[in-house]
Motif scaffolding. Structure first.
Motif, PDB file in Angstrom:
ATOM      1  N   ALA A   1     -10.322   3.097  -2.145  1.00  0.00           N
ATOM      2  CA  ALA A   1      -9.907   4.287  -2.886  1.00  0.00           C
ATOM      3  C   ALA A   1     -10.994   4.702  -3.876  1.00  0.00           C
ATOM      4  CB  ALA A   1      -8.589   4.023  -3.614  1.00  0.00           C
TER       5      ALA A   1
ATOM      6  N   GLU B   1      -6.351   0.367  -7.013  1.00  0.00           N
ATOM      7  CA  GLU B   1      -6.287   0.114  -5.571  1.00  0.00           C
ATOM      8  C   GLU B   1      -5.087  -0.753  -5.188  1.00  0.00           C
ATOM      9  OE1 GLU B   1      -8.902   0.723  -3.201  1.00  0.00           O
ATOM     10  OE2 GLU B   1     -10.411   1.518  -4.589  1.00  0.00           O
TER      11      GLU B   1
ATOM     12  N   GLY C   1      -4.295   3.266  -0.986  1.00  0.00           N
ATOM     13  CA  GLY C   1      -5.488   2.880  -0.250  1.00  0.00           C
ATOM     14  C   GLY C   1      -6.319   4.108   0.051  1.00  0.00           C
TER      15      GLY C   1
ATOM     16  N   LEU D   1     -13.165  -1.775  -2.212  1.00  0.00           N
ATOM     17  CA  LEU D   1     -12.418  -0.842  -3.046  1.00  0.00           C
ATOM     18  C   LEU D   1     -12.437   0.544  -2.385  1.00  0.00           C
ATOM     19  CD1 LEU D   1     -13.879  -2.013  -6.484  1.00  0.00           C
ATOM     20  CD2 LEU D   1     -11.631  -2.572  -5.558  1.00  0.00           C
TER      21      LEU D   1
ATOM     22  N   GLU E   1       0.848  -1.195   0.000  1.00  0.00           N
ATOM     23  CA  GLU E   1       0.000   0.000   0.000  1.00  0.00           C
ATOM     24  C   GLU E   1       0.876   1.235   0.000  1.00  0.00           C
ATOM     25  OE1 GLU E   1      -3.263   0.228   2.765  1.00  0.00           O
ATOM     26  OE2 GLU E   1      -3.381   2.412   2.573  1.00  0.00           O
TER      27      GLU E   1
END
Lengths: 280, 280, 280, 280
Positions: free
Chosen positions: B225, B212, B189, B223, B137
């Motif tokens: 983002a 993502e 993220g 999901l 991430e």
């Protein structure tokens, strides 16, 4: 880190930051829009809508399913689209252009994105009419008078957009007239196409379904401008453009932007070309 | 004739005429390319090849038939793509966005073409790696360090392209890794997405299949983002971009051009975005 | 090994082995065939032809790509196709029939294959004409006189095929007449549909595009027979059949065979129904 | 009026009226079902659902959009599907079979509907197993022992359905095993195919994805049974059938009914074959 100097790369960016106006030259794709019956019609459905499948966190995604030809809506012809006597542009044998059943040579994926000078040739304005008559062939004199009137000489590498006003039928929803099977459609013929080639254009577009002058009732029996442009000279053709806003605001020179989908081995691509000018 | 002054409209054109480099940020569409199994795969065939039907004058046209989802290949998500708790961006009820079975509100046809400043956020370069690890991430600190290192502060209205290096798997044909169902995929993220929103981005893109951060084995279960960007803030997302050339040449600032197909009522569109800079 | 007695299972087989004549009641699917513009047109292309990719042993396979609606060509309507006041057959709320965006209830996959008595109702033969007039509504009296003339009373569970002769326009390639947008199309109306229901038919078909009597210029504005048959009584409708051979040979009774594709959640299926009789 | 005698035409009808059992040998078509990646996947969406557009009288119609290959789901191969050394069945040159870019010769539209004796060859029952092993090649001895055990000698013109039990993987949703790319798939090879030809079969089917014995990891590199059946002998092949119910009830002889869509110029057709026997 980059070592490119600001002056090398930033002139264009500075011009954009100073403000640009973007004119949309593409048509909205809708189910049932006017198009040639020779190509698969544009169809669209949503396999999943919001609510059909909701995740535990309350999120939901909707998606699409599309089927279409590549010569529907606003689109560009790849050089693989038309052949003459078994040859494509560059004297390439049509069989040699195929690999695995697709046009690896001269396919839509080989069309480089365009960021070039664009010129609108507003022929109806020159002739003092709202739009040209059905079946009218735009002559070389019409084109010459237009560039002179507009003071927009075409330069090598330009994209020349030839307006007929026929796109008004797309706007009004008059499908029969826009397609023009019975009525015919105005456009350039072999002579006008050759004149554009002589000016050195990289591509040329029109606000009609087939770019060509189509006589009433003749359909697409022969396509002389396609031969001159695509086959003999490697000049791309863009069709079913929206040129009305450019004409209404007399925007005759602009940055022309066109970025076709890189459809491997295809004969064309749907596009949404842009005319961009400084200012708001 | 036009009455707009040259200075108003020609600054941009002059910059283009002085020479531009166009970097292609899109992927070639080929049958069998890596894509999400949740969407109709890209398929293409030629209903007519040269020679199938030759006109009396020796001319012949070839054409195409395409079927696909809109979230395959390089594509942009419309704001109609994702909802949260029954609401789209702007607190719009999902049912109210539909007209005649298509998303008239917030559909792909409502995405204005983009000619804006674009910024590449080359996160692997900041971290000193060729590409990020699967499932990594990208943190806010990663993003902040990247803009600082590049000296490319994001400005309101920009398009921020977040490179992970994951596009190398598309280039190499490693479909399983690119899709990342088992391995996971690196990306921002919720926190990174919010940081981009706070910078005022108009849109953001990545070189991955879903933008993502996807943990290994988790698929597209949530999901976050997408929620932050599309639903809460109306920021467009562009996926499956090719950002390798920009990174190789350290092009961190450019004019970003994206012109989605105006697919009426759809939830996204295939696109071929461009980065354009002055110079050859 | 099987323990079913021969007499239980072999009567039918023995009849087939004695010789049967199979009459094809379906239409060939061709690109450009007449169909309703409300549905995705039938399109077909070969992604791969022989020679595109030849294996080392000299073998080669060709394949296809199809896109279409389910209400094109000869097809059967599922009970999910038409609703009235928000209800499907059996007073099922239209929202309750959907699961995951498809009609799990009453979808095409729920249509049991048919091997039943079929009866041709040759109305033009009764009226002494080659085909009925455009827009002619087949009356209950017409139907009653036809079964009497033919001595083919309809029995519960039968499939009744109502011939108008309009299929001659499909055969002749007269698309405009077959579709009948301007001219109208002959067929049964609400009264005729109710009469068929009263005879206990399981399904009913016609040689026209929409089964219904369509008045000139009215298009498909209302579909009363669909309401009576599909919504109120759960009787399947088969459209665009070829009934000319049955009529020419006066085959009024036969085994009717129809095996729809089990398209999960769809509203119909293309079919190729058969009439089978003993003899050569 | 008909002059055919009742005895000529009604034997079959009487057998049907006495009661028949119809066994469905086809698979339900669902998005995501197991299929060969060489063919366009089956996709389906509803462009219009009930409520999207309601007529003034309260009526509403829903419809579909389908895209697919013809060799997905339960399907039949046309003789145009496979060639050897540039020749199709009957020593027809592959180029000569094409007209206008479709296989006018030997295309799917040339497959006559089948109403014939069908025989199930339940090989796993002969071998005393639930299903054959992955990659197992069904031998001529296996086939001979099976017809002997069942007392169902194959007769000229029959359709022979060779069960492997592999369809259990379709039922259980084990896509990887059903497709068998890594594991392999059981089936007849060249020898078994030739034996079937020697019995005079008109067509032959199986409950596997490609009919053939596929060795583990070999994919569809060579297809010897296709060559023997389609190219050398003009015997149709039916794939991805559901043969479990026939086996469970030991129905080894039946009337086999198959009515392919008359897809002009295609290389195959999706089908829903039936086995029909007297009795309930």
């Amino acid at each position: 880190m980059t070592t490119l100097s600001t002056t090398t790369t930033h002139t264009l960016l500075d011009a954009v930051r100073a403000g640009v106006r973007v004119v949309d030259l593409g048509r909205t794709l809708t189910v049932g829009m006017p198009q040639s019956p020779n190509h698969p019609a544009y169809w669209h459905a949503l396999p999943r809508r919001h609510g059909d499948m909701v995740r535990v966190d309350g999120g939901s995604a909707a998606n699409d399913m599309i089927s279409m030809g590549t010569h529907v809506g606003t689109h560009i012809d790849a050089l693989s689209h038309v052949s003459q006597d078994g040859k494509l542009y560059g004297d390439l044998d049509v069989a040699d252009a195929l690999t695995g059943g697709r046009y690896e040579e001269l396919g839509a994926h080989t069309i480089a994105p365009m960021v070039r000078r664009g010129v609108l040739l507003d022929v109806p304005a020159t002739l003092g009419v709202d739009r040209l008559d059905a079946g009218y062939e735009i002559s070389v004199v019409d084109l010459e008078r237009t560039v002179e009137r507009q003071a927009t000489a075409i330069e090598p590498g330009d994209v020349a957009l030839v307006r007929s006003g026929w796109g008004q039928h797309f706007d009004s929803g008059d499908k029969a007239s826009f397609v023009g099977h019975d009525s015919g459609v105005p456009g350039v013929g072999a002579a006008g196409a050759q004149w554009l080639v002589d000016q050195g254009v990289h591509a040329t577009g029109a606000d009609t379904i087939a770019y060509e002058c189509l006589p009433p009732g003749a359909g697409h029996a022969t396509l002389p401008a396609h031969r001159v442009l695509l086959v003999e000279n490697g000049v791309y053709i863009i069709e079913t453009m929206n040129l009305e806003e450019l004409a209404a605001d007399a925007l005759h020179e602009f940055v022309f932007v066109l970025s076709p989908l890189a459809l491997y081995g295809a004969t064309g691509s749907p596009v949404r070309p842009l005319a961009v000018v400084s200012g708001e």
